[in-house]
Design a protein around this motif. Structure first.
Motif, PDB file in Angstrom:
ATOM      1  N   HIS A  92     -20.004   9.516 -10.718  1.00  0.00           N
ATOM      2  CA  HIS A  92     -21.456   9.551 -10.907  1.00  0.00           C
ATOM      3  C   HIS A  92     -22.094   9.159  -9.576  1.00  0.00           C
ATOM      4  N   ASN A  93     -22.384  10.163  -8.750  1.00  0.00           N
ATOM      5  CA  ASN A  93     -22.888   9.921  -7.395  1.00  0.00           C
ATOM      6  C   ASN A  93     -24.202   9.157  -7.385  1.00  0.00           C
ATOM      7  N   SER A  94     -25.098   9.472  -8.294  1.00  0.00           N
ATOM      8  CA  SER A  94     -26.412   8.821  -8.295  1.00  0.00           C
ATOM      9  C   SER A  94     -26.311   7.321  -8.573  1.00  0.00           C
ATOM     10  N   GLU A  95     -25.262   6.906  -9.294  1.00  0.00           N
ATOM     11  CA  GLU A  95     -25.079   5.490  -9.625  1.00  0.00           C
ATOM     12  C   GLU A  95     -24.016   4.824  -8.750  1.00  0.00           C
ATOM     13  N   ASP A  96     -23.348   5.626  -7.878  1.00  0.00           N
ATOM     14  CA  ASP A  96     -22.243   5.137  -7.041  1.00  0.00           C
ATOM     15  C   ASP A  96     -21.175   4.473  -7.918  1.00  0.00           C
ATOM     16  N   LEU A  97     -20.818   5.181  -9.003  1.00  0.00           N
ATOM     17  CA  LEU A  97     -19.949   4.623 -10.029  1.00  0.00           C
ATOM     18  C   LEU A  97     -18.901   5.644 -10.457  1.00  0.00           C
ATOM     19  N   GLU A 139     -14.602   1.071 -15.437  1.00  0.00           N
ATOM     20  CA  GLU A 139     -15.558   1.569 -14.451  1.00  0.00           C
ATOM     21  C   GLU A 139     -15.329   0.811 -13.159  1.00  0.00           C
ATOM     22  N   ARG A 140     -15.679   1.438 -12.059  1.00  0.00           N
ATOM     23  CA  ARG A 140     -15.571   0.780 -10.763  1.00  0.00           C
ATOM     24  C   ARG A 140     -16.540   1.441  -9.797  1.00  0.00           C
ATOM     25  N   LYS A 141     -16.776   0.740  -8.699  1.00  0.00           N
ATOM     26  CA  LYS A 141     -17.584   1.317  -7.625  1.00  0.00           C
ATOM     27  C   LYS A 141     -16.848   2.546  -7.107  1.00  0.00           C
ATOM     28  N   MET A 142     -17.589   3.609  -6.830  1.00  0.00           N
ATOM     29  CA  MET A 142     -16.975   4.866  -6.429  1.00  0.00           C
ATOM     30  C   MET A 142     -16.233   4.725  -5.102  1.00  0.00           C
ATOM     31  N   ILE A 143     -15.017   5.250  -5.074  1.00  0.00           N
ATOM     32  CA  ILE A 143     -14.212   5.244  -3.852  1.00  0.00           C
ATOM     33  C   ILE A 143     -14.613   6.457  -3.025  1.00  0.00           C
ATOM     34  N   LYS A 144     -14.918   6.231  -1.761  1.00  0.00           N
ATOM     35  CA  LYS A 144     -15.300   7.319  -0.850  1.00  0.00           C
ATOM     36  C   LYS A 144     -14.071   7.728  -0.042  1.00  0.00           C
ATOM     37  N   PHE A 145     -13.769   9.016  -0.025  1.00  0.00           N
ATOM     38  CA  PHE A 145     -12.647   9.549   0.733  1.00  0.00           C
ATOM     39  C   PHE A 145     -13.175  10.358   1.904  1.00  0.00           C
ATOM     40  N   LYS A 146     -12.382  10.422   2.981  1.00  0.00           N
ATOM     41  CA  LYS A 146     -12.791  11.170   4.178  1.00  0.00           C
ATOM     42  C   LYS A 146     -12.906  12.653   3.884  1.00  0.00           C
ATOM     43  N   THR A 147     -11.904  13.196   3.162  1.00  0.00           N
ATOM     44  CA  THR A 147     -11.876  14.625   2.837  1.00  0.00           C
ATOM     45  C   THR A 147     -11.365  14.802   1.413  1.00  0.00           C
ATOM     46  N   LYS A 148     -11.517  16.002   0.868  1.00  0.00           N
ATOM     47  CA  LYS A 148     -10.969  16.326  -0.451  1.00  0.00           C
ATOM     48  C   LYS A 148      -9.445  16.226  -0.432  1.00  0.00           C
ATOM     49  N   LYS A 149      -8.833  16.649   0.661  1.00  0.00           N
ATOM     50  CA  LYS A 149      -7.374  16.589   0.776  1.00  0.00           C
ATOM     51  C   LYS A 149      -6.898  15.141   0.742  1.00  0.00           C
ATOM     52  N   HIS A 150      -7.593  14.254   1.420  1.00  0.00           N
ATOM     53  CA  HIS A 150      -7.247  12.834   1.410  1.00  0.00           C
ATOM     54  C   HIS A 150      -7.351  12.274  -0.011  1.00  0.00           C
ATOM     55  N   GLU A 151      -8.386  12.677  -0.726  1.00  0.00           N
ATOM     56  CA  GLU A 151      -8.558  12.244  -2.116  1.00  0.00           C
ATOM     57  C   GLU A 151      -7.418  12.774  -2.988  1.00  0.00           C
ATOM     58  N   GLU A 152      -7.090  14.052  -2.812  1.00  0.00           N
ATOM     59  CA  GLU A 152      -6.024  14.668  -3.600  1.00  0.00           C
ATOM     60  C   GLU A 152      -4.685  13.951  -3.391  1.00  0.00           C
ATOM     61  N   VAL A 153      -4.326  13.707  -2.152  1.00  0.00           N
ATOM     62  CA  VAL A 153      -3.064  13.041  -1.838  1.00  0.00           C
ATOM     63  C   VAL A 153      -3.070  11.606  -2.354  1.00  0.00           C
ATOM     64  N   SER A 154      -4.202  10.929  -2.227  1.00  0.00           N
ATOM     65  CA  SER A 154      -4.309   9.546  -2.702  1.00  0.00           C
ATOM     66  C   SER A 154      -4.061   9.447  -4.199  1.00  0.00           C
ATOM     67  N   TYR A 155      -4.635  10.364  -4.969  1.00  0.00           N
ATOM     68  CA  TYR A 155      -4.429  10.333  -6.415  1.00  0.00           C
ATOM     69  C   TYR A 155      -3.059  10.883  -6.809  1.00  0.00           C
ATOM     70  N   GLN A 156      -2.578  11.882  -6.089  1.00  0.00           N
ATOM     71  CA  GLN A 156      -1.292  12.490  -6.439  1.00  0.00           C
ATOM     72  C   GLN A 156      -0.137  11.509  -6.253  1.00  0.00           C
ATOM     73  N   HIS A 157      -0.190  10.719  -5.196  1.00  0.00           N
ATOM     74  CA  HIS A 157       0.927   9.842  -4.860  1.00  0.00           C
ATOM     75  C   HIS A 157       0.576   8.360  -4.944  1.00  0.00           C
ATOM     76  N   GLY A 158      -0.641   8.055  -5.352  1.00  0.00           N
ATOM     77  CA  GLY A 158      -1.097   6.675  -5.351  1.00  0.00           C
ATOM     78  C   GLY A 158      -0.545   5.842  -6.500  1.00  0.00           C
ATOM     79  N   ASP A 159      -0.807   4.577  -6.434  1.00  0.00           N
ATOM     80  CA  ASP A 159      -0.351   3.618  -7.426  1.00  0.00           C
ATOM     81  C   ASP A 159      -1.351   3.589  -8.582  1.00  0.00           C
TER      82      ASP A 159
END
Length: 161
Positions: free
Chosen positions: A89-94, A117-137
């Motif tokens: 939710h970009n408007s709420e940064d959530l 719920e949590r404060k929105m995590i900002k990623f540098k690029t879509k690819k960085h976000e994809e890799v973070s979620y694909q292989h993240g903890d």
């Protein structure tokens, strides 16, 4: 398979000095693999977690005006049993975190449960976000998923056929 490989352990300078393991085919200079010897870089998983993580998908819900990151989880058949959705939710940064539950009898969508719920995590690029979620903890969320699955198996949660 010690008769097929030679293992060397040493240090290598990446961005800083790290201990590595080098696996070579026996009596050759052909590299089979090179990997960091610290287990802190290994993928973390929930003990006895029976599901495998699928490929991360991005969706835009134009009606709700939110972006969604979806991670499917499959059983051994492989059929989708669960999903994790990060509603941004970009408007709420959530970010709202949901677990989607699919009925194991017919694999149809059954229900979703907001687990946090949590404060929105900002990623540098879509690819960085994809890799973070694909292989993240994601163990904290996967533990909740496992609790839901155990409740379904024990009959505490009744799914409609």
């Amino acid at each position: 398979m010690a008769e097929s490989f030679d293992l060397y352990i040493g240090e290598y300078l990446f961005d800083k000095l790290k201990k590595v393991k080098l696996l070579l085919y026996k009596e050759t200079k052909i590299i089979h693999s090179l990997f960091l010897s610290s287990s802190s870089y290994n993928k973390k998983s929930v003990n006895k977690f029976p599901f495998s993580r699928g490929t991360v998908e991005f969706k835009i819900d134009s009606l709700k005006k939110i972006n969604e990151t979806f991670i499917p989880y499959y059983d051994t058949k492989p059929q989708m049993r669960y999903g994790i959705v990060f509603e941004k939710h970009n408007s709420e940064d959530l970010e709202k975190i949901l677990i989607l539950i699919f009925n194991p009898n017919n694999y149809s969508y059954y229900h979703s449960r907001i687990i946090g719920e949590r404060k929105m995590i900002k990623f540098k690029t879509k690819k960085h976000e994809e890799v973070s979620y694909q292989h993240g903890d994601l163990r904290a969320i996967e533990k909740v998923m496992l609790e839901i699955d155990n409740d379904i198996k024990s009959g505490d949660i009744k799914l409609e056929n």
